[in-house]
Write an enzyme that holds these catalytic residues in place. Sequence first.
Site, PDB file in Angstrom:
ATOM      1  N   GLY A 149       7.401   4.464   8.240  1.00 27.97           N
ATOM      2  CA  GLY A 149       6.515   5.591   8.539  1.00 27.97           C
ATOM      3  C   GLY A 149       6.819   6.136   9.915  1.00 27.97           C
ATOM      4  O   GLY A 149       7.946   6.040  10.412  1.00 27.97           O
ATOM      5  N   SER A 150       5.795   6.672  10.548  1.00 31.22           N
ATOM      6  CA  SER A 150       6.005   7.370  11.826  1.00 31.22           C
ATOM      7  C   SER A 150       6.136   6.380  12.986  1.00 31.22           C
ATOM      8  O   SER A 150       5.610   5.267  12.928  1.00 31.22           O
ATOM      9  CB  SER A 150       4.831   8.315  12.083  1.00 31.22           C
ATOM     10  N   THR A 151       6.797   6.823  14.027  1.00 30.71           N
ATOM     11  CA  THR A 151       6.982   5.964  15.204  1.00 30.71           C
ATOM     12  C   THR A 151       5.646   5.635  15.885  1.00 30.71           C
ATOM     13  O   THR A 151       5.428   4.463  16.233  1.00 30.71           O
ATOM     14  CB  THR A 151       7.998   6.611  16.165  1.00 30.71           C
ATOM     15  N   GLU A 203      10.698   0.657  10.026  1.00 33.15           N
ATOM     16  CA  GLU A 203      11.699   1.698   9.748  1.00 33.15           C
ATOM     17  C   GLU A 203      10.991   3.007  10.047  1.00 33.15           C
ATOM     18  O   GLU A 203      10.110   3.418   9.295  1.00 33.15           O
ATOM     19  CB  GLU A 203      12.146   1.570   8.294  1.00 33.15           C
ATOM     20  N   LYS A 250       0.843  -1.196   0.000  1.00 30.33           N
ATOM     21  CA  LYS A 250       0.000   0.000   0.000  1.00 30.33           C
ATOM     22  C   LYS A 250       0.881   1.251   0.000  1.00 30.33           C
ATOM     23  O   LYS A 250       1.684   1.446   0.911  1.00 30.33           O
ATOM     24  CB  LYS A 250      -0.893   0.029   1.244  1.00 30.33           C
ATOM     25  N   CYS A 267      13.799  10.411   6.862  1.00 31.65           N
ATOM     26  CA  CYS A 267      13.783   9.918   8.247  1.00 31.65           C
ATOM     27  C   CYS A 267      15.135  10.092   8.923  1.00 31.65           C
ATOM     28  O   CYS A 267      15.206  10.301  10.120  1.00 31.65           O
ATOM     29  CB  CYS A 267      13.342   8.466   8.283  1.00 31.65           C
ATOM     30  N   GLY A 290       4.063   2.962  13.839  1.00 32.68           N
ATOM     31  CA  GLY A 290       4.887   1.755  13.950  1.00 32.68           C
ATOM     32  C   GLY A 290       4.619   1.005  15.251  1.00 32.68           C
ATOM     33  O   GLY A 290       4.497  -0.231  15.263  1.00 32.68           O
ATOM     34  N   GLU A 319      10.366  14.784  15.986  1.00 35.98           N
ATOM     35  CA  GLU A 319      10.617  14.754  14.542  1.00 35.98           C
ATOM     36  C   GLU A 319       9.702  15.791  13.882  1.00 35.98           C
ATOM     37  O   GLU A 319       8.484  15.767  14.087  1.00 35.98           O
ATOM     38  CB  GLU A 319      10.311  13.364  13.990  1.00 35.98           C
TER      39      GLU A 319
HETATM   40  P1  TAP Z   1       2.175   7.527   8.947  1.00 34.35           P
HETATM   41  O1  TAP Z   1       0.795   7.799   9.440  1.00 34.35           O
HETATM   42  O2  TAP Z   1       3.089   6.728   9.798  1.00 34.35           O
HETATM   43  O3  TAP Z   1       2.011   6.844   7.506  1.00 34.35           O
HETATM   44  C1  TAP Z   1       2.915   5.928   6.919  1.00 34.35           C
HETATM   45  C2  TAP Z   1       2.126   4.853   6.173  1.00 34.35           C
HETATM   46  O4  TAP Z   1       1.356   4.084   7.110  1.00 34.35           O
HETATM   47  C3  TAP Z   1       1.123   5.412   5.186  1.00 34.35           C
HETATM   48  O5  TAP Z   1       1.019   4.532   4.077  1.00 34.35           O
HETATM   49  C4  TAP Z   1      -0.154   5.408   6.017  1.00 34.35           C
HETATM   50  O6  TAP Z   1      -1.307   5.460   5.245  1.00 34.35           O
HETATM   51  C5  TAP Z   1      -0.013   4.100   6.757  1.00 34.35           C
HETATM   52  N1  TAP Z   1      -0.805   3.972   7.966  1.00 34.35           N
HETATM   53  C6  TAP Z   1      -1.304   4.952   8.770  1.00 34.35           C
HETATM   54  N2  TAP Z   1      -1.980   4.407   9.806  1.00 34.35           N
HETATM   55  C7  TAP Z   1      -1.905   3.067   9.665  1.00 34.35           C
HETATM   56  C8  TAP Z   1      -2.399   1.948  10.404  1.00 34.35           C
HETATM   57  N3  TAP Z   1      -3.121   2.103  11.535  1.00 34.35           N
HETATM   58  N4  TAP Z   1      -2.147   0.693   9.953  1.00 34.35           N
HETATM   59  C9  TAP Z   1      -1.421   0.515   8.844  1.00 34.35           C
HETATM   60  N5  TAP Z   1      -0.935   1.514   8.086  1.00 34.35           N
HETATM   61  C10 TAP Z   1      -1.160   2.789   8.495  1.00 34.35           C
HETATM   62  O7  TAP Z   1       2.886   8.884   8.590  1.00 34.35           O
HETATM   63  P2  TAP Z   1       2.159  10.216   8.092  1.00 34.35           P
HETATM   64  O8  TAP Z   1       0.916  10.533   8.871  1.00 34.35           O
HETATM   65  O9  TAP Z   1       1.967  10.117   6.659  1.00 34.35           O
HETATM   66  O10 TAP Z   1       3.244  11.265   8.498  1.00 34.35           O
HETATM   67  C11 TAP Z   1       3.254  11.723   9.844  1.00 34.35           C
HETATM   68  C12 TAP Z   1       4.636  11.832  10.371  1.00 34.35           C
HETATM   69  O11 TAP Z   1       5.308  10.575  10.231  1.00 34.35           O
HETATM   70  C13 TAP Z   1       5.547  12.788   9.618  1.00 34.35           C
HETATM   71  O12 TAP Z   1       5.379  14.091  10.014  1.00 34.35           O
HETATM   72  C14 TAP Z   1       6.899  12.244   9.949  1.00 34.35           C
HETATM   73  O13 TAP Z   1       7.321  12.697  11.196  1.00 34.35           O
HETATM   74  C15 TAP Z   1       6.665  10.762  10.019  1.00 34.35           C
HETATM   75  N6  TAP Z   1       7.058  10.058   8.785  1.00 34.35           N
HETATM   76  C16 TAP Z   1       8.165   9.308   8.865  1.00 34.35           C
HETATM   77  C17 TAP Z   1       8.580   8.648   7.737  1.00 34.35           C
HETATM   78  C18 TAP Z   1       9.808   7.811   7.800  1.00 34.35           C
HETATM   79  S1  TAP Z   1      10.561   7.410   6.459  1.00 34.35           S
HETATM   80  N7  TAP Z   1      10.276   7.402   8.941  1.00 34.35           N
HETATM   81  C19 TAP Z   1       7.886   8.745   6.529  1.00 34.35           C
HETATM   82  C20 TAP Z   1       6.723   9.507   6.504  1.00 34.35           C
HETATM   83  C21 TAP Z   1       6.322  10.157   7.657  1.00 34.35           C
HETATM   84  P3  TAP Z   1      -1.857   6.887   4.713  1.00 34.35           P
HETATM   85  O14 TAP Z   1      -0.741   7.869   4.745  1.00 34.35           O
HETATM   86  O15 TAP Z   1      -2.293   6.583   3.338  1.00 34.35           O
HETATM   87  O16 TAP Z   1      -2.942   7.295   5.654  1.00 34.35           O
END
Ligand code: TAP
Length: 493
Positions: free
Chosen positions: A243-245, A265, A191, A299, A248, A396
Amino acid sequence: MNAPEQVSPSLRLPAGLNFIGGAWVDDASAERIEVRDPSSERVLGSIPRSTAASVDHAVQAATAAFNDPAWAGLPPLGREALLHRLANLVEQHASELAAIESLDNGKPIAFSSTLDVPVCVQWLRYFAGWPSKLSGRQLAPAMLPAGTTHAYTLRDPVGVVGAIVPWNFPLVLAIWKLAPALAAGCTVVIKPAEQTPYSLLKLAELIDAAGFPKGVVNVVLGDGSTGQHIVDHPGIAKISFTGSTPVGKHIAACASRDLKRVTLELGGKSPTIILPDANLESAIPGAAQAVFVNSGQICFAGTRLFAPRKLFDQVLDGIAAVGASFKIGAGLEPDSMLGPVVSQRQLDSVLGKVQAGVNAGAAVHSGGGRVDREGYFVQPTILVTSDRENPAYREEVFGPVLTATPYDDIDELAAFANDSDYGLGAHIYTRDLSKAHQLARRIQAGTVWINTQLAPDPNLPFGGFKQSGWGRENSEDVFAHYLETKTVIVNIA
Ligand code: TAP
């Protein structure tokens, strides 16, 4: 809204459809999610918020493919050939993929064409070399009489992998999961983030054209609720998440219910440490790139700077000058060096975290606000604080925002660097390599860069200490997460 969108005479976006069992499938019962160009805020198209039924369909297709001799019976060299064919196709479609990525994510085309897409090709080629090298071992049991037992290990693919990727490097991070999973013989339900689905949909076309058996790779579109359906599905053997901690941690808790394998990660708050003897001609641009490239949406970005007090103003002015020299522009503008952040939500989040830092006493050295133009652009920002409880220093931000802290004593640096819940990366600049190695040993981080920055490699393990994650991506180490070890013991007495 499902028809392909003709963005320009030369660029057509894939339709917002799921790719399941080798076919393009609509989820008619799903609500639609708009996808926007972050450079212009214009709606590009829409994708389904795929339901549990679509995820179940994809998991069934992946399970059937996992057990089908067309995939399970393929010799390792067959998997290698498919991965090489996919690498060639990605290379042939490099300009189109780079343009899609820059439009959808906002990252400068100068980066997506020289970094993101070439990285995908390199990772695919690297992992194409692995299938024929993955094997078990013959072992001598320690407790049985010699010559009575033949024992060996097999390494079986773990099963159907649920891969969930974020929006900051949509194609790269998808390939970081797909390439090793496929090399290991797994099948995948993946996804993309709701903000950036299009490059992965284009990749699915290329996966099909490369000749991967149907169902080996399935793309399901949606938001976190769709991701949750993947995490909860009993047919998924392993979750690979970037994605986010907080998400995760939530995934780890959900996956523990049926002991799915999990790699995570996650976020970071990586230090950039400039020692008093550093060559500032390379350290200053290096520190600036470590935090401003990809608008800070990396990240392992170097977001906490530590510089000697006597060099502090010079270093900060230099980093700010490098940031100011980056041409701000839309993803597809050829000379753009600093694109927008990915969404209105991310813009609000970044500016909110800057404001929280200022409210808690941080001083704005440069930037600090939105760029006055359409699109979600944030100024390269430096905040100065010595308060290690300041929220901008601890949390972050995931935008082009650096916190800078002066220091007087280099013996304090390891403690400063380690004073974080995260432990993904660290950058050290010095001319004294023995000091650098000593510091590298004391820093709790998955990767330490010395006199360089932001350079992962497919043959080098990548991942985090502490709350930056579980497990390692890339290199041979990644296969520990995609293969199960089976021991076979035969009585030959
Ligand atoms: P997340 O919510 O962690 O999203 C990452 C991925 O997980 C997306 O595909 C998201 O889907 C999916 N996801 C969200 N909730 C989920 C759940 N309950 N079960 C399974 N998958 C789920 O990150 P975000 O909201 O896009 O960004 C928020 C913060 O996360 C950023 O500000 C940043 O600090 C951090 N972030 C970190 C990274 C890395 S590389 N470490 C990358 C992106 C963001 P949808 O986005 O489609 O809802």
